[in-house]
Scaffold this active site. Structure first.
Site, PDB file in Angstrom:
ATOM      1  N   CYS A 141       6.476  -0.505 -19.837  1.00 20.36           N
ATOM      2  CA  CYS A 141       7.246  -1.712 -20.156  1.00 20.36           C
ATOM      3  C   CYS A 141       7.777  -2.453 -18.936  1.00 20.36           C
ATOM      4  CB  CYS A 141       8.402  -1.360 -21.089  1.00 20.36           C
ATOM      5  SG  CYS A 141       7.873  -0.645 -22.649  1.00 20.36           S
ATOM      6  N   CYS A 461      13.933  -0.071 -19.059  1.00 16.30           N
ATOM      7  CA  CYS A 461      13.379   1.269 -19.180  1.00 16.30           C
ATOM      8  C   CYS A 461      11.881   1.154 -19.415  1.00 16.30           C
ATOM      9  CB  CYS A 461      14.027   2.007 -20.350  1.00 16.30           C
ATOM     10  SG  CYS A 461      13.739   1.215 -21.951  1.00 16.30           S
TER      11      CYS A 461
END
Length: 477
Positions: A141, A461
């Site tokens: 991500c 994250c």
């Protein structure tokens, strides 16, 4: 209406800055009355982060095509189509000559095998010269974060003056493979030379060979889905289902307000071939706590707290950002939006701490930049799940966690919610895995200008138990 969340905050110790800041938001939102005081914050120490002998690297502009729920308007396209549209949108907005761009780097997560170097295919499709190098990076991500910092490194090293970075994801059409047994048989069959050999191989095929391998948002090292990890993380930090639903509702409500107020200026229209022009994100859907409360747990059943309503949804989208050395930008007549300053990447336990990247990265990037939390005017954190965000805020505000897991003497403190993701986040705007990082950075720059701040902190994250944080400094107005 006083909810369970309000009750929980009232009963936290007065020393909890996280509780005080959350109470402030609840009061401003009209959820609770004036029943809690906010502690004094550290004095600000504003200064420019320009360093002697180090090139200033600036964001000239950043754009994204609308982020759409998978299976909607982009369903018939390929990833490079979306990336090409983002590049063209950037070119149209900036009028930067294509031949001025020295390098293009894109981030993506689930690669289309036909266009594995999607940066190159998108660049060619957008009309860039075949002499302009391009490569693709992947870091879950934070893939477009990696794309941007790769560009920063190339400019800082003097290898380039102008880099376009971006990210793309098309969850509407992900690769679905034959089973490994079937793949091995087919490859062996391709090498068979006689009819007898081919018939012998074919005779060994069994019905279970035809079962496809479906992709899953799961950790290879743990075989655990990210949603399952988010559920356990929420439980570990005592984040209730209602807290998660309230936070998700906040994200959608703020995103809707930003969209209606014309604040999401990074979105560029995209004429989808054979369809209408898409002009805005389609996942922003404010609901009600009552409706959200009806949804069943999505991962840990029947007692989990993570649901479809408090999770980011599968999203299609692409982004692009124009980076230059400050000297080059000014020489070309551009007024930059922001400086990209210090950044860090972190890694931690991919099981129990999979989604705690912001907690680990934030204090490191602040220390590297010589700043404190009080110096930050704008926070833009990636919202994978509401439980993940709230767990990070609690972890950041915990001396115990800092001392026992991070090797720190004390906590860094949690961001005040009045500065945190105030134009919505991934829960509402959407999360095309590879494209989110660029959205975070350009949103931070726009918010700094709109709100009169100087420093923004972007954090995210990523799968694999990794994370990223970066300081964004507003360019002098």
């Amino acid at each position: 209406m006083t909810s369970m969340l309000s009750h929980a905050v009232r009963n936290l110790p007065a020393s909890s800055a996280w509780a005080a800041r959350l109470w402030t938001y609840l009061k401003l939102a009209g959820i609770v009355g004036d029943m809690y005081s906010v502690l004094a914050v550290q004095p600000k120490s504003k200064k420019t982060l320009t360093k002697s002998g180090v090139k200033n690297i600036v964001v000239v502009e950043g754009v994204r095509i609308p982020f759409l729920q998978s299976g909607t308007s982009y369903v018939d396209l390929m990833p490079h189509d979306l990336a090409r549209a983002a590049l063209q949108g950037l070119l149209n907005r900036t009028s930067v000559p294509r031949d001025v761009v020295d390098y293009i780097v894109y981030g993506t997560v689930i690669q289309e095998v036909k266009t594995s170097n999607v940066a190159r295919e998108a660049a060619l499709g957008a009309g860039f010269s075949d002499k302009t190098p391009a490569h693709t990076v992947t870091m879950a991500c934070i893939s477009s974060n990696q794309a941007m910092t790769t560009g920063v490194g190339m400019i800082a090293a003097g290898q380039c003056d102008v880099v376009v970075a971006g990210g793309v994801e098309l969850m509407s059409d992900v690769p679905i493979r034959h089973s490994r047994k079937m793949r091995k048989t087919m490859l062996t069959l391709n090498r068979a030379k006689t009819l007898g050999q081919k018939l012998s191989l074919i005779s060994k095929i069994r019905p279970d060979y035809f079962a496809p391998e479906l992709p899953a948002v799961a950790e290879f090292s743990t075989s655990e889905t990210m949603g399952h990890s988010a559920d356990r993380l929420a439980a570990a930090f005592a984040v209730s289902r209602l807290e998660q639903d309230e936070y998700a509702l906040r994200s959608h409500t703020l995103a809707k307000k930003a969209q209606d107020g014309g604040l999401l200026v990074d979105v560029v229209p995209f004429k989808v071939p054979g369809k209408d022009t898409v002009t805005q994100d389609n996942g922003i859907r404010p609901s009600s706590l009552e409706q959200m409360g009806k949804l069943k747990p999505a991962f840990v059943k029947p007692f989990g707290t993570v649901t479809a309503a408090n999770s980011s949804f599968l999203t299609d989208g692409a982004s692009a950002i124009l980076l230059m050395s400050e000297e080059k930008a000014l020489a070309m007549g551009y007024k930059p939006k922001a400086y990209l300053r210090d950044f860090v990447y972190v890694s931690q336990d991919p099981k129990d701490q999979l989604l705690l990247g912001p907690t680990y990265a934030t204090p490191k990037v602040l220390e590297k930049a010589g700043l404190t939390m009080a110096d930050i005017d704008v926070f833009e954190f990636h919202e994978a799940f509401a439980g993940q965000i709230l767990a990070n805020l609690k972890a950041m505000d915990s001396d115990w966690f800092a001392q026992n897991y991070m090797g720190r003497k004390s906590k860094v403190g949690a961001p005040p919610l009045e500065k945190f993701n105030t134009w919505g986040g991934s829960l509402s705007l959407g999360h095309p895995f590879g494209a989110t990082g660029c959205r975070l950075v350009i949103t931070a720059a726009h918010r700094l200008k709109k709100e009169g701040g100087q420093y923004g902190l972007v954090a995210a994250c990523a799968a694999g138990g990794q994370g990223h944080a970066m300081i964004v400094e507003l360019y002098p107005q």
